[in-house]
Scaffold this motif. Structure first.
Motif: not given
Lengths: 340, 265, 390
Positions: C129-133, C166, C170, C367, C370
């Protein structure tokens, strides 16, 4: 060219504020609009009036006058006891047509937006929604509305040249409320109401208010993620000291530590508090969307590379189970001092 | 049992994060921006489909915009809508909500025999939320907004909607025909039905109407029908977070943080 | 002898011929070989974390007979193929699971969140659901050229997760550094990189996967792509095994395979040493499903100072991290996570670095670390380990 039902030449140089009634009181947003209206009217030498509809609401008219309106146009009738779009549009329309104000502001609440949207079409005039600022140009008496669009990425200034009333809705919290002055005086002008029950189609079957928390209006949000290990009692204590509410990311909700109504983010609630304190939250995009409108964001996480730190003003790399109690200690001590 | 005919009003919008303002002309630069169906309209679409599952009938999709909207709108056919009506004409362009709601209303009258009009709560570009009440006013019908649930009685011709507001809820009833708006994210829009997919791309289930096809007063559409004027446009200043790391042990940090928080409250 | 209860009409299960045919078609008849021994149920990792194991045998039976499946269990499967590896008949159980899932899509009987996953691919070209741009935003300060077939031997296919997540970004940055230092002529497609469609396949929407794959293959053809190196084994798997079904014509490798060959050719020099005991998590989609156990180990052994300690359950017996089969988009309650067990197994080796070669493994394993605050294991993708020693 579409023409509004009355023109600029016919207008009265006054700003009207819709006085919404919420649980028997004047809605906060209406008081905010009165404060802004008073300031603008004082600058321009205009008149500020309130439009109040309801049943047995005269005392609220007095409250509005104490907050700064010069007149209250009052529609007091049993048929107006509960908000219905039909009755309120008719009453508001009749009031506006009787006085022809230049400007009409309403709070952008669920009912306020409904009423504004319907009235603007009935009056064949323009309406600017969810304004973030309002200004009146003294030279031409035009209302200049600042609105944002495209998810907040674009700011626009919008006006109307020939259409009246110049309508705008404003979200709660944009302006501040001014202190009431019981010595202020004003007049009550009853509306000549022509309204019958047959004109009202909407039937209220059931209503329940205030049981669940509404996080969209909180000033302070203390949100917890996986990192708090379900210890929402600790967060609730901090929230209470700051006059706020607690929220959470999806994992604690899924694990049953906190109710779903408090889930913040894309699939939960989008908040716009003054302060958002994010505890043990990694900062995935779908959560950040829920707090990015906050004025101030504080993030506490044990992982120095947690993405939340990119979205925070004050970043604390540490253990929430140590930082939060330290905050609670200082705040409770300060409260005790101020109560003493 | 009378058949249910719903109209879903859908807008195709540019992806909000791609919109720019030309610093010289002060106009929106839409250029190569990607488009999508306004996400709240997908929730309205899902509500209409769920009503079709329960009560049967037909779903017509109504939209107003340039012809390139068509390819995006066909997605709705693959979800289960029956027909698309696109109001497309240069004369409709430049419309604010007053002219838009008027034009859509005339489109609905032309489609005819409509029981229920469903809209998304607001659009991701303008976000005024004015189309549902404005539409109801032009059509002279009742309205229910911000609904999370709708139940119909087709014999009695009534609709009951659940509206969640102020931490609580209301259940309201109106007579059909009516306009309802659907609360954003109140449901999960079903994905396209692939048995309809190829049909949705090829079939002639799209009707395009221009100004000569609708009964409209030319003074009420497009620019002439729009009282509001944009007198200034700019990209909002990007909210850059401070990203200031506080140092020290928990007590030090708390001492630094408390005044910073109290200052803002 | 026990009394035989009178059978009533309701006890008889009715077999749906249409459903049976549909299943055979979608699974290429994979369930036909099953003779219901139950080894699959016994080996399934869900038995390690739940009271009741996942009844895989029952799902195969339902597929054979054309019966409606047990909905909840169907969506737990991570397609780790542990069952298939030990099945005496080598039944392609993940394929049967996907076939059952595809029927569930037709009946609109999937899990909440999955329709939104597919819409995300449709509107945004990625499942997050991230912006394609913003797809190439990770590369803002990274020297990575736009793919040019005249100049570049290889297309580096970043993938949706490494583009947007994010942590996974890396890995992309590290790999770019490694390939550059080896003098490889490579480029990427920037924000025009299309989604490989694996997320759609993993949740069983076979038709939509074919649509996405066709579009991606088309774009690759237009851009003159002939050799693809991927970061994620999931992308590698679909390019290698599922794109040929739609007739694509490019060669695919996982980056560990490509780097192993660079090392063999002497094109990559590792100057520094990494004096750590390291253990390795075989990603299911690299190891068990595609048989590649050697390349990552070859790389690890060539890093000076690395002491490779194998987990008891490694290579073919590796424990899945829990992310495959669409599970990255479904919540797994605490206490039922494969990765919690896996990091314990990793810690038992005495290693302080847990290497892997998949963005999903990195996410799930980190995860779990953590949530176990006493655990000091660090998870790194092989690309990141290499970048630290070149």
């Amino acid at each position: 060219m579409v023409a509004s039902l009355y023109s600029v030449d016919q207008e009265t140089k006054s700003i009207w504020v819709y006085l919404e009634v919420d649980e028997g009181q004047l809605a906060g947003v209406s008081l905010e609009l009165i404060a802004k209206g008073r300031q603008v009217c004082d600058e321009l030498g205009w008149n500020l009036a309130g439009l109040l509809l309801g049943s047995q609401v005269t005392r609220l008219a007095n409250a509005a006058i104490a907050h700064g309106v010069d007149q209250v146009y009052l529609g007091d009738d049993p048929l107006l006891e509960h908000f219905t779009i039909e009755a309120y549009s008719i009453a508001a329309y009749q009031a506006i047509m009787s006085a022809k104000p230049s400007v009409f502001w309403l709070g952008a609440t669920p009912d306020g937006r409904d009423l504004a949207g319907r009235l603007a079409v009935r009056l064949r005039t323009g309406l600017n929604a969810d304004c973030t600022d309002l200004d009146l140009n003294p030279e031409n008496g035009r209302l200049v509305c600042e609105v944002s669009g495209f998810g907040g990425g674009i700011l626009a200034l919008i006006e109307m040249e020939n259409h009246r009333p110049q309508m705008a809705t404003v979200r709660p919290g944009v302006f501040s409320i001014e202190q009431a002055d019981e010595n202020r005086t004003g007049t009550l002008i009853p509306i000549n109401l022509e309204l019958s029950a047959e004109q009202i189609d909407t039937r209220l079957i059931e209503r329940s208010t205030g049981d669940q928390v509404d996080l969209t209006g909180v000033d302070v949000l203390v949100a917890g993620g996986r990192g708090v290990d379900g210890d929402f009692g600790m967060l609730a204590e901090l929230a209470q000291l700051l006059g706020g509410e607690i929220g959470a990311t999806r994992p604690p909700v899924d694990e049953g530590h906190i109710e779903r109504e408090r889930q913040i983010g894309q699939t939960g609630v989008v908040t716009s508090p003054k302060v958002a304190i994010c505890c043990g939250i990694s900062g995935a995009f779908h959560f950040v969307v829920g707090i990015e409108k906050a004025d101030l964001v504080v993030a506490i996480n044990s992982d120095p590379r947690a993405p939340i730190f990119d979205h925070a003003d004050y970043c604390i790399v540490g253990d929430v189970h140590q930082v939060i109690p330290a905050l609670i200690n200082i705040l409770s001590a300060e409260q005790e001092v101020s109560l003493a | 049992m009378p058949e249910l005919h719903s109209v879903v009003c859908v807008k195709v919008v540019p992806k909000p994060e791609e919109i720019r303002v030309d610093p010289e002309t002060k106009l929106l630069v839409r250029g190569n921006t990607r488009s999508e169906i306004n996400p709240p309209d997908m929730n309205a679409m899902e509500m209409a489909l769920s009503l079709k599952d329960r009560y049967g009938g037909q779903i017509s999709l109504l939209s107003m915009g340039p012809s390139f909207f068509e390819s995006n709108l066909r997605v709705a056919l693959a979800m289960g809508a029956d027909h698309i009506y696109l109001l497309s004409d240069p004369a409709f362009a430049g419309a604010d909500t007053l002219a838009t709601t008027y034009t859509l209303a005339q489109g609905i009258r032309k489609i005819g025999d409509v029981d229920l009009v469903l809209c998304g709560e607001e659009s991701s570009d303008g976000a005024t939320g004015q189309v549902p009440p404005g539409l109801a006013e032009w059509l002279e019908v009742s309205q229910l907004t911000l609904l999370t649930e709708v139940n119909l009685d087709l014999e009695q011709k009534t609709a009951r909607g659940r509206r969640e507001i102020r931490g609580g809820y209301e259940i309201l009833e109106v007579h059909l025909p009516s306009v309802v708006s659907v609360k954003t994210a109140c449901n999960e829009p079903r994905f396209m039905d692939f048995q309809l997919r190829s049909w949705s791309l090829e079939e002639e289930r799209v009707t395009i109407w221009g100004v000569q096809d609708l009964e409209v007063d030319p003074g009420l559409i497009g620019l002439p029908g729009s009282p509001t004027i944009v007198s200034g446009l700019a990209e909002a200043p990007f909210r850059e977070r401070k990203r200031e790391f506080l140092q020290g042990n928990p007590q030090d940090i708390a001492e630094q943080l408390v005044p910073l928080i109290l200052k803002v409250i | 002898m026990a009394e035989m209860r009178q059978r009533t009409r309701e006890d008889v299960m009715l077999i749906d011929d249409e459903l049976w045919e549909a299943l055979v078609e979608r699974t290429d008849g994979a369930a036909a070989l099953c003779f219901q021994c139950g080894v699959c149920t016994a080996t399934c990792p869900w038995g390690l974390v739940k009271h009741k194991p996942l009844n895989v045998r029952n799902m195969m039976h339902q597929a054979q007979l054309g019966l409606k499946g047990e909905a909840g269990g169907l969506w737990l499967c991570t397609t780790c193929a542990q069952c298939e590896a030990l099945c005496p008949r080598g039944v392609d159980i993940p394929q049967v699971i996907r076939g059952l899932r595809s029927l569930a899509w037709e009946r609109r009987e999937t899990q909440p969140g999955l329709p939104s996953l597919l819409w995300s691919i449709f509107w945004n070209n990625n499942p997050w659901d991230q912006p394609p741009s913003q797809r190439a935003a990770w590369a803002k300060n990274v020297a990575i050229p736009d793919f040019d077939p005249q100049v570049h031997d290889v297309l580096l296919y970043i993938g949706c997760t490494s583009s947007y997540d994010q942590r996974a970004q890396r890995i992309a940055v590290a790999l770019t550094k490694v390939l550059t230092s080896a003098g490889v002529e490579f480029g990427f497609l920037g924000d025009e990189e299309p989604c490989c469609g694996e997320a759609a396949l993993s949740v069983g929407h076979l038709d939509y996967f074919k649509e996405v794959a066709a579009q991606t293959a088309d774009l690759f053809n237009q851009r003159g792509v002939t050799n693809v190196v991927t970061i994620s084994p999931h992308c590698y798997d679909v390019f290698q095994n599922h794109y040929p079904e739609i007739g694509q014509g490019f060669k695919a490798q996982h980056y560990t395979q490509f780097i192993a060959s660079l090392l063999e050719e002497g094109r990559l020099e590792l100057h520094q040493s990494l004096d750590h005991p390291v253990t390795f998590q075989d990603p299911c989609y690299l190891g068990r499903i595609n048989g590649e156990y050697a390349a990552p180990r070859q790389i690890l052994r060539s890093i000076p100072g690395v002491q490779l300690l194998e987990m008891e359950l490694s290579a073919q017996d590796s424990l899945c991290c829990g992310g495959g089969g669409g599970r990255m988009w479904l919540e797994t309650p605490a206490g039922e996570r494969f990765s919690d067990l896996r990091i314990q197994q990793a810690s038992e080796t005495g290693a302080d670095l847990l290497a892997t070669a998949c963005p999903f493994c990195v996410t799930c394993l980190e995860d779990s670390i953590k949530s176990q605050t006493s655990n000091h294991l660090q998870v790194l993708d092989i690309a990141e380990l290499l970048a630290s020693v070149i």
